[in-house]
Write an enzyme that holds these catalytic residues in place. Structure first.
Site, PDB file in Angstrom:
ATOM      1  N   ARG A 171       0.824  -1.205   0.000  1.00 55.15           N
ATOM      2  CA  ARG A 171       0.000   0.000   0.000  1.00 55.15           C
ATOM      3  C   ARG A 171       0.863   1.263   0.000  1.00 55.15           C
ATOM      4  O   ARG A 171       0.401   2.323  -0.367  1.00 55.15           O
ATOM      5  CB  ARG A 171      -0.887   0.043   1.256  1.00 55.15           C
ATOM      6  CG  ARG A 171      -1.883  -1.077   1.395  1.00 55.15           C
ATOM      7  CD  ARG A 171      -3.142  -0.610   2.101  1.00 55.15           C
ATOM      8  NE  ARG A 171      -3.017  -0.465   3.534  1.00 55.15           N
ATOM      9  CZ  ARG A 171      -3.448  -1.364   4.413  1.00 55.15           C
ATOM     10  NH1 ARG A 171      -4.033  -2.454   3.988  1.00 55.15           N
ATOM     11  NH2 ARG A 171      -3.314  -1.165   5.705  1.00 55.15           N
ATOM     12  N   ARG A 175       9.360   6.444  -3.443  1.00 54.33           N
ATOM     13  CA  ARG A 175       9.452   7.402  -4.556  1.00 54.33           C
ATOM     14  C   ARG A 175      10.877   7.923  -4.704  1.00 54.33           C
ATOM     15  O   ARG A 175      11.517   8.267  -3.716  1.00 54.33           O
ATOM     16  CB  ARG A 175       8.536   8.596  -4.305  1.00 54.33           C
ATOM     17  CG  ARG A 175       7.081   8.206  -4.167  1.00 54.33           C
ATOM     18  CD  ARG A 175       6.178   9.258  -4.789  1.00 54.33           C
ATOM     19  NE  ARG A 175       4.793   8.872  -4.626  1.00 54.33           N
ATOM     20  CZ  ARG A 175       4.030   9.283  -3.617  1.00 54.33           C
ATOM     21  NH1 ARG A 175       4.505  10.106  -2.713  1.00 54.33           N
ATOM     22  NH2 ARG A 175       2.788   8.878  -3.541  1.00 54.33           N
ATOM     23  N   ARG A 247      -7.400  -6.142  15.166  1.00 55.16           N
ATOM     24  CA  ARG A 247      -6.673  -5.217  16.008  1.00 55.16           C
ATOM     25  C   ARG A 247      -7.632  -4.094  16.371  1.00 55.16           C
ATOM     26  O   ARG A 247      -8.462  -3.672  15.551  1.00 55.16           O
ATOM     27  CB  ARG A 247      -5.464  -4.611  15.271  1.00 55.16           C
ATOM     28  CG  ARG A 247      -4.459  -5.626  14.830  1.00 55.16           C
ATOM     29  CD  ARG A 247      -3.726  -6.281  15.966  1.00 55.16           C
ATOM     30  NE  ARG A 247      -2.743  -5.382  16.572  1.00 55.16           N
ATOM     31  CZ  ARG A 247      -2.087  -5.695  17.693  1.00 55.16           C
ATOM     32  NH1 ARG A 247      -2.329  -6.839  18.321  1.00 55.16           N
ATOM     33  NH2 ARG A 247      -1.195  -4.862  18.188  1.00 55.16           N
ATOM     34  N   ARG A 277       1.293   6.453  16.371  1.00 57.07           N
ATOM     35  CA  ARG A 277       1.294   7.791  15.767  1.00 57.07           C
ATOM     36  C   ARG A 277       0.532   8.779  16.633  1.00 57.07           C
ATOM     37  O   ARG A 277      -0.225   8.380  17.521  1.00 57.07           O
ATOM     38  CB  ARG A 277       0.703   7.755  14.355  1.00 57.07           C
ATOM     39  CG  ARG A 277      -0.704   7.184  14.277  1.00 57.07           C
ATOM     40  CD  ARG A 277      -1.165   7.082  12.817  1.00 57.07           C
ATOM     41  NE  ARG A 277      -2.471   6.443  12.735  1.00 57.07           N
ATOM     42  CZ  ARG A 277      -3.131   6.197  11.607  1.00 57.07           C
ATOM     43  NH1 ARG A 277      -2.616   6.536  10.458  1.00 57.07           N
ATOM     44  NH2 ARG A 277      -4.305   5.621  11.627  1.00 57.07           N
ATOM     45  N   GLU A 298      -2.141   7.271  19.384  1.00 57.39           N
ATOM     46  CA  GLU A 298      -2.824   6.050  18.935  1.00 57.39           C
ATOM     47  C   GLU A 298      -2.036   4.800  19.328  1.00 57.39           C
ATOM     48  O   GLU A 298      -0.866   4.673  18.973  1.00 57.39           O
ATOM     49  CB  GLU A 298      -2.972   6.148  17.413  1.00 57.39           C
ATOM     50  CG  GLU A 298      -3.821   5.080  16.801  1.00 57.39           C
ATOM     51  CD  GLU A 298      -4.100   5.385  15.323  1.00 57.39           C
ATOM     52  OE1 GLU A 298      -4.328   6.566  14.957  1.00 57.39           O
ATOM     53  OE2 GLU A 298      -4.066   4.434  14.529  1.00 57.39           O
ATOM     54  N   TYR A 346     -10.090  -4.903   5.009  1.00 57.16           N
ATOM     55  CA  TYR A 346      -9.785  -3.488   5.152  1.00 57.16           C
ATOM     56  C   TYR A 346     -10.265  -2.797   3.879  1.00 57.16           C
ATOM     57  O   TYR A 346      -9.811  -3.130   2.784  1.00 57.16           O
ATOM     58  CB  TYR A 346      -8.279  -3.237   5.337  1.00 57.16           C
ATOM     59  CG  TYR A 346      -8.030  -1.752   5.449  1.00 57.16           C
ATOM     60  CD1 TYR A 346      -8.115  -1.121   6.681  1.00 57.16           C
ATOM     61  CD2 TYR A 346      -7.829  -0.972   4.314  1.00 57.16           C
ATOM     62  CE1 TYR A 346      -7.975   0.254   6.785  1.00 57.16           C
ATOM     63  CE2 TYR A 346      -7.692   0.407   4.408  1.00 57.16           C
ATOM     64  CZ  TYR A 346      -7.772   1.010   5.645  1.00 57.16           C
ATOM     65  OH  TYR A 346      -7.654   2.372   5.739  1.00 57.16           O
ATOM     66  N   ASP A 348     -10.911   0.979   2.050  1.00 57.70           N
ATOM     67  CA  ASP A 348     -10.902   2.438   2.085  1.00 57.70           C
ATOM     68  C   ASP A 348     -12.314   2.938   1.774  1.00 57.70           C
ATOM     69  O   ASP A 348     -13.148   2.212   1.216  1.00 57.70           O
ATOM     70  CB  ASP A 348      -9.897   2.973   1.051  1.00 57.70           C
ATOM     71  CG  ASP A 348      -8.492   3.081   1.643  1.00 57.70           C
ATOM     72  OD1 ASP A 348      -8.382   3.388   2.839  1.00 57.70           O
ATOM     73  OD2 ASP A 348      -7.515   2.846   0.901  1.00 57.70           O
TER      74      ASP A 348
END
Ligand code: FAD
Ligand code: UDP
Length: 378
Positions: A171, A175, A247, A277, A298, A346, A348
């Site tokens: 995912r 770059r 989770r 995070r 988190e 999962y 989006d």
């Protein structure tokens, strides 16, 4: 027809609206005291900041029809997700890009040089990466893997990256330029007033009735011609084959006067920092001004029966259990399982909306013969 939708998140709202527009009568129930599911947003009363209550949600898609759909219900503001990560006492830019690589190695490489350099340190003995670790070792090499992925992933998933599929890391791009946009989709943005008013607008139709704080009870299904269920698949069957592993997340909220971290999302790659995070919510609405700030630390851990399931684990054991639930669901007439919990994947938001649209279209064609799954969970 009289249709029951379990869950007033995106799945329930989009299916409900499409079917209401086609002339069906829609009842939507949700056990929580608000609509919007995990996309729910609300203003913090103390600071006025728009808070993503169940964790940060950024809308990104290549699906133009989905983009037009969400824009027809609310105003989207331009928003690019630029994530930072703290590792070994320094702040770096994610996803790994030329700036990250040059900063980490103290170099000034140009794109081609960096590409060759990373190819040189990546593990070339890995042909087809199967695990998360192999994927990382092949594409970024051991140093960047350890600094940014290993510790974070152990905290996020509670297991070794050698036990996780390569698909989780796929995912995230690497770059060889200075593009630090976390996503590469054509359309990206943030709803001006949060996600909940958008979902409220989708639900605003005379043939839709919403009942909150109402948990699904299998006996009530008999009153309807068809049920679309976006709650947990194993929960529908009373967990009779055991619980599918998830989770869960704990958010430790704190407020701050001013700007706490200068960005919306700061990841923590080090294993000895217990959280994954920190999200500073006001940076999701850069067009607003707030003196006060709301932050979420988190923490990720194994999901217990009383917790909110967030990330499906989907390892070998869970997948075997899932196929048993799928077989059970396929033998159950009158119910279609949808969304992230109903299909144990999962998803989006844009994929959730796309699948909800396809599910509604299938129902309009097949009616009560709509299968248990429009999209296979396996
Ligand atoms: P949900 O939003 O989970 O809605 C299901 C609803 O059903 C809930 O309201 C629940 O209360 C209700 N329900 C469950 N069981 C019952 C029952 N038995 N009876 C009655 N009601 C019930 N996507 C993105 O595109 N971008 C992001 O940045 C992003 N960030 C995310 C961050 C996190 C931490 C997580 C976990 C997900 C993120 N997502 C993101 C994914 C997004 O949350 C999902 O796509 C979306 O919430 C799926 O909608 P849904 O309706 O299928 O499920
Ligand atoms: N990941 C990581 N370090 C980071 C960010 C992500 O190791 O700083 C890993 C982690 O295992 C995560 C996966 O990459 O589950 C996918 O990242 P993404 O940002 O898509 O995570 P999600 O949105 O699922 O939380």
């Amino acid at each position: 027809m009289n249709i029951l939708l379990v869950g007033a998140g995106l799945s329930g709202a989009v299916i409900g609206r499409r079917l209401a527009e086609a002339g069906h009568t829609i009842t939507i129930i949700d056990g929580r005291d608000h609509i919007g599911g995990n996309c729910h947003t609300e203003r913090d009363t103390e600071t006025g900041v728009m808070v993503h209550v169940y964790g940060p949600h950024i809308f990104h898609t290549d699906d133009e029809e989905v983009w037009d759909y969400v824009n027809s219900y609310t105003t989207f503001m331009p928003y690019k997700n630029r994530v930072k990560t703290t590792s070994e006492g320094q702040v770096f830019s994610l996803p790994i890009n030329l700036h990250t690589i040059n900063q980490y190695y103290g170099k000034t490489m140009r794109p081609d040089e960096a590409r060759d350099f990373i190819a040189g340190i990546g593990d070339s003995s890995v042909q087809e990466p199967q695990t998360f670790e192999e994927q990382a070792q092949k594409f970024v090499g051991p140093d960047l893997y350890k600094a940014f992925f290993e510790g974070y992933t152990i905290k996020q998933w509670g297991c070794s990256p050698t036990e996780l599929p390569a698909s989780i890391l796929k995912r995230l791009p690497v770059r060889f330029n200075y593009d630090d946009n976390y996503f590469f989709h054509r359309f990206q943005g943030m709803p001006e007033n949060g996600y909940t008013p958008m979902i409220e607008a989708i639900l605003d139709h005379p043939s839709i009735t919403v009942h909150l704080e109402t948990w699904f009870d299998a006996t009530s299904a008999a009153d309807y011609d068809h049920v679309f269920y976006s709650g947990p698949l194993d929960g529908y069957f009373g967990y009779e084959l055991g619980r599918l592993g998830y989770r869960t997340l704990d958010f430790e909220k704190f407020t701050y006067q001013g700007d706490y971290q200068g960005c919306a999302v700061m990841n923590y790659g080090d294993r000895d920092v217990p959280y994954t995070r920190i999200t500073e919510h006001k940076h999701f609405s850069p067009w607003e001004e707030h003196e006060g700030s709301v932050c979420y630390k988190e923490f990720s851990r194994s999901c217990e029966p009383e917790d909110i399931p967030y990330y499906p684990i989907r390892q070998v054991k869970e997948k075997a259990q899932l196929s048993e639930y799928v077989a059970l669901a396929e033998k159950t007439a009158g119910v279609t399982f949808v969304g992230r919990l109903g299909t144990y994947r999962y998803l989006d938001m844009d994929v959730t909306i796309r699948e909800a649209m396809d599910t509604a279209a299938m129902f309009l064609k097949k009616g009560k013969d709509t299968p248990a799954f429009v999209k296979s969970p396996l």
